[in-house]
Write a protein that holds these residues in place. Structure first.
Motif, PDB file in Angstrom:
ATOM      1  N   SER A 143      21.742  36.401  40.029  1.00  0.00           N
ATOM      2  CA  SER A 143      22.834  35.842  40.829  1.00  0.00           C
ATOM      3  C   SER A 143      22.363  34.601  41.571  1.00  0.00           C
ATOM      4  O   SER A 143      21.301  34.631  42.218  1.00  0.00           O
ATOM      5  CB  SER A 143      23.357  36.858  41.840  1.00  0.00           C
TER       6      SER A 143
ATOM      7  N   THR B   1      23.438  33.563  44.225  1.00  0.00           N
ATOM      8  CA  THR B   1      23.545  33.795  45.668  1.00  0.00           C
ATOM      9  C   THR B   1      22.651  34.951  46.127  1.00  0.00           C
ATOM     10  O   THR B   1      22.790  35.435  47.246  1.00  0.00           O
ATOM     11  CB  THR B   1      25.005  34.086  46.058  1.00  0.00           C
ATOM     12  N   ALA B   2      21.720  35.382  45.277  1.00  0.00           N
ATOM     13  CA  ALA B   2      20.813  36.469  45.652  1.00  0.00           C
ATOM     14  C   ALA B   2      19.940  36.055  46.841  1.00  0.00           C
ATOM     15  O   ALA B   2      19.574  34.886  46.982  1.00  0.00           O
ATOM     16  CB  ALA B   2      19.936  36.850  44.473  1.00  0.00           C
TER      17      ALA B   2
ATOM     18  N   THR C  11      25.509  34.204  31.392  1.00  0.00           N
ATOM     19  CA  THR C  11      24.658  35.114  32.172  1.00  0.00           C
ATOM     20  C   THR C  11      23.357  34.387  32.501  1.00  0.00           C
ATOM     21  O   THR C  11      22.334  34.581  31.849  1.00  0.00           O
ATOM     22  CB  THR C  11      24.352  36.406  31.389  1.00  0.00           C
TER      23      THR C  11
ATOM     24  N   SER D  69      26.426  28.019  42.473  1.00  0.00           N
ATOM     25  CA  SER D  69      27.413  29.099  42.383  1.00  0.00           C
ATOM     26  C   SER D  69      27.687  29.369  40.916  1.00  0.00           C
ATOM     27  O   SER D  69      27.365  28.556  40.040  1.00  0.00           O
ATOM     28  CB  SER D  69      28.719  28.711  43.100  1.00  0.00           C
ATOM     29  N   MET D  70      28.294  30.516  40.624  1.00  0.00           N
ATOM     30  CA  MET D  70      28.594  30.859  39.242  1.00  0.00           C
ATOM     31  C   MET D  70      29.643  29.935  38.632  1.00  0.00           C
ATOM     32  O   MET D  70      29.801  29.889  37.414  1.00  0.00           O
ATOM     33  CB  MET D  70      29.058  32.312  39.152  1.00  0.00           C
TER      34      MET D  70
END
Length: 231
Positions: A60, A62-63, A166, A199-200
């Protein structure tokens, strides 16, 4: 290259380690520095590299571990390398299996002693190059000669894009004390924080490289801020 704060069970672990990778040493100005060994006991380890625990990816953007692949803190026996501005630095990996994605290199100036700084609280500023790392297991960049002297973290990050939509993030950091330099520091649009830099929804993160559209796309937008050129 991005610069900042101014201005990337035993048998189970072995199989996981074999699949990915992490920075294991550095060559700085011709001197070799041993990196952190994530699968060895942290007891007694001393390194300029900050501790990290696994070669597995961060999935992620944002991890909480995205800044330096750890909890943001220095190691108990943390070292720093003293480096003149303008010096080349080569990060080395002992293994890397993915050829699709960028290599991103950031720096951040610490507030006071780097050892007392949490990397999650700093502002960072920094090539489709994971294929190069796969072939040579190293990546070389140059610290800007104009950079102001002080204590810094340098962050090498591989972003693997071999799995559609991913992304896999592989960042590691090491501590430097920069000497000399031209007294300049990046600011404004060159600054980001981790987490927060990606961000994703970023086109360079949320991407399926196996689509017909991707096959006919000849530019790739590397996630992160604009690159500071030392001016």
């Amino acid at each position: 290259m991005l610069y900042s704060s101014l201005a990337v069970l035993a048998s189970f672990l072995v199989s996981q380690a074999a699949a990915h990778g992490g920075v294991t040493s550095y060559v700085i100005g011709g001197t070799n520095y041993v990196g952190w060994s994530p699968y060895n006991s942290p007891t007694g380890q001393t390194s300029i590299e900050r501790p990290y625990s696994t070669y597995d990816p961060i999935l992620s953007p944002t991890a909480s571990t995205i800044s330096c692949n750890n909890n943001g803190q220095a190691g108990p026996n943390q070292l720093s390398a003293t480096v003149p501005a303008g010096t080349s630095i080569t990060a080395k990996w002992t293994q890397w299996t993915h050829a699709q994605g960028p290599v991103m290199v950031y720096m951040t100036k610490c507030s006071g002693s780097c050892t007392s700084n949490n990397s999650n609280n700093l502002q960072w500023s920094g090539v489709w190059g994971t294929g190069e790392v796969q072939k040579s297991l190293q990546y070389t960049t140059t610290i800007p000669a104009a950079l102001a002297a002080g204590e810094y973290l340098i962050r090498h990050e591989l972003l693997a894009l071999h799995q559609a939509n991913t992304p896999q993030f592989y960042p590691e950091c090491t501590q430097l004390t920069i000497t000399g330099g031209g007294g300049k520091t990046p600011s404004g649009s060159y600054l980001v924080k981790f987490p927060g830099a990606y961000s994703m929804s970023d086109p360079g993160v949320n991407i399926n490289i196996y689509t017909a559209e991707a096959a006919n796309t000849f530019t790739y937008t590397v996630p992160g801020p604009a690159v500071w050129n030392g001016q």
